[in-house]
Write a protein that holds these residues in place. Structure first.
Motif, PDB file in Angstrom:
ATOM      1  N   LEU A  58       0.836  -1.201   0.000  1.00 50.92           N
ATOM      2  CA  LEU A  58       0.000   0.000   0.000  1.00 50.92           C
ATOM      3  C   LEU A  58       0.869   1.247   0.000  1.00 50.92           C
ATOM      4  N   GLY A  59       1.927   1.223   0.795  1.00 46.67           N
ATOM      5  CA  GLY A  59       2.827   2.367   0.856  1.00 46.67           C
ATOM      6  C   GLY A  59       3.515   2.643  -0.465  1.00 46.67           C
ATOM      7  N   SER A  60       3.895   1.582  -1.177  1.00 49.63           N
ATOM      8  CA  SER A  60       4.564   1.772  -2.467  1.00 49.63           C
ATOM      9  C   SER A  60       3.611   2.355  -3.497  1.00 49.63           C
ATOM     10  N   TRP A  61       2.343   1.958  -3.454  1.00 45.49           N
ATOM     11  CA  TRP A  61       1.356   2.545  -4.371  1.00 45.49           C
ATOM     12  C   TRP A  61       1.151   4.034  -4.084  1.00 45.49           C
ATOM     13  N   ALA A  62       1.203   4.397  -2.805  1.00 49.63           N
ATOM     14  CA  ALA A  62       0.916   5.775  -2.426  1.00 49.63           C
ATOM     15  C   ALA A  62       2.065   6.728  -2.718  1.00 49.63           C
ATOM     16  N   ARG A  63       3.293   6.237  -2.752  1.00 48.37           N
ATOM     17  CA  ARG A  63       4.446   7.121  -2.822  1.00 48.37           C
ATOM     18  C   ARG A  63       4.446   8.096  -4.000  1.00 48.37           C
ATOM     19  N   PRO A  64       4.094   7.695  -5.222  1.00 48.82           N
ATOM     20  CA  PRO A  64       4.105   8.687  -6.311  1.00 48.82           C
ATOM     21  C   PRO A  64       3.144   9.852  -6.056  1.00 48.82           C
ATOM     22  N   TYR A  65       2.012   9.583  -5.455  1.00 48.21           N
ATOM     23  CA  TYR A  65       1.037  10.636  -5.162  1.00 48.21           C
ATOM     24  C   TYR A  65       1.560  11.535  -4.033  1.00 48.21           C
ATOM     25  N   LEU A  86      -5.563   8.273  -6.143  1.00 44.56           N
ATOM     26  CA  LEU A  86      -5.031   7.154  -5.370  1.00 44.56           C
ATOM     27  C   LEU A  86      -6.145   6.184  -4.996  1.00 44.56           C
ATOM     28  N   GLY A  87      -7.302   6.724  -4.608  1.00 45.41           N
ATOM     29  CA  GLY A  87      -8.436   5.861  -4.283  1.00 45.41           C
ATOM     30  C   GLY A  87      -8.880   5.025  -5.450  1.00 45.41           C
ATOM     31  N   ASN A  88      -8.857   5.611  -6.646  1.00 47.98           N
ATOM     32  CA  ASN A  88      -9.231   4.848  -7.845  1.00 47.98           C
ATOM     33  C   ASN A  88      -8.258   3.711  -8.094  1.00 47.98           C
ATOM     34  N   GLU A  89      -6.960   3.980  -7.875  1.00 43.51           N
ATOM     35  CA  GLU A  89      -5.973   2.928  -8.081  1.00 43.51           C
ATOM     36  C   GLU A  89      -6.120   1.817  -7.038  1.00 43.51           C
ATOM     37  N   LEU A  90      -6.341   2.209  -5.798  1.00 44.53           N
ATOM     38  CA  LEU A  90      -6.455   1.215  -4.731  1.00 44.53           C
ATOM     39  C   LEU A  90      -7.719   0.387  -4.855  1.00 44.53           C
ATOM     40  N   SER A  91      -8.771   0.957  -5.406  1.00 46.37           N
ATOM     41  CA  SER A  91     -10.055   0.242  -5.495  1.00 46.37           C
ATOM     42  C   SER A  91     -10.142  -0.653  -6.729  1.00 46.37           C
TER      43      SER A  91
END
Length: 268
Positions: free
Chosen positions: A96-103, A257-262
């Motif tokens: 989850l942290g790696s997905w968030a880092r670019p944002y 980010l929410g769209n990517e996570l969902s």
């Protein structure tokens, strides 16, 4: 759990299998989520009441979870979450942290301040990702740190999306202890604060967690877990940030980010 979803859950809703799903798997995760909602330890009768599943079905699933280490049975005969979940949770947090880092990196570049992502876990906020400021004087929150939700901007941003009953449950479980003289320590005071957050579209921590530290946060919509992103820094420097400019950026990044996570990632 998506932001805005009742943290306490609803047994009748949980019991409905999703189209194309494997019912036994859905039931297993349903029981694990109910255990987490209850604080990590429950009796079989509690699970039966909350899930509307037959008691023999629950007993069979729990035996399997105990055998695999995802649950354990206490001497009291109650069931608790098991140690095998720890490795899964740690790995999921890193992903989850790696997905968030670019944002977060884009947010830090635009504001010059430290950006964070945090998730509501039970009654506490857990920081899962961070991009630090380049200033010599900057805020640093260790990834993995757990804090009570009521004294943080990220916690308040998340609670502003939740039903009032769920917010009350979170606040009662932590006790709303004061972290500084500015910490909100009453449920009614927090209700007023959450109403302001819904109106403004962002949450503010004005020295409520740490003296001299200011933080802005927005919830991440449609995320699979109740979560938020924030920027934080010394109070004097943060007051120079144009909130009317930075909040729309934060909301856009949170939505992306929410769209990517969902995204389910299900095969075609």
């Amino acid at each position: 759990m998506a932001a805005g979803q009742d943290a306490g859950g609803n047994g009748s809703d949980r019991a409905k299998p999703t189209q194309g799903g494997v019912q036994s798997v859905e039931r297993t995760f349903e029981l694990l989520e109910l255990m987490a909602d209850a604080g990590g330890e429950v009796a079989l009768s509690d699970l039966a009441e909350a899930s509307a599943l037959p008691l023999p079905t629950i007993h069979r699933i729990m035996r399997t979870l105990v055998r695999t280490g995802y649950a354990r049975q206490q001497p009291s005969r109650r069931y608790a979450l098991g140690p095998s979940l720890i490795r899964l949770g740690e790995t999921a947090s890193r992903t989850l942290g790696s997905w968030a880092r670019p944002y977060l990196a884009e947010l830090t570049e635009a504001t010059g301040e430290t950006s964070n992502m945090a998730v509501l876990d039970g009654a506490q906020i857990v920081y899962v990702s961070q991009v630090p400021s380049q200033h010599s004087m900057r805020m640093f929150t260790e990834v993995g740190r757990r804090v009570d939700a009521h004294a943080t901007a990220v916690g308040k941003a998340v609670m502003a999306t939740m039903p009032e009953e769920s917010v009350t449950q979170v606040l009662n479980r932590t006790g709303m202890h004061p972290q500084t003289e500015r910490t909100i320590t009453s449920v009614n005071g927090m209700r007023e604060e959450l109403a302001r957050i819904r109106e403004l579209g962002y949450a503010l921590d004005d020295g409520e967690q740490e003296v001299g530290v200011r933080c802005y946060a927005v919830a991440i919509p449609d995320a699979p877990a109740a979560s938020a992103i924030s920027i934080s820094g010394p109070e004097a420097r943060m007051k120079r940030i144009a909130v009317n400019d930075v909040v729309p950026l934060m909301r856009r990044l949170a939505t992306d980010l929410g769209n990517e996570l969902s995204a389910t990632g299900e095969p075609a």
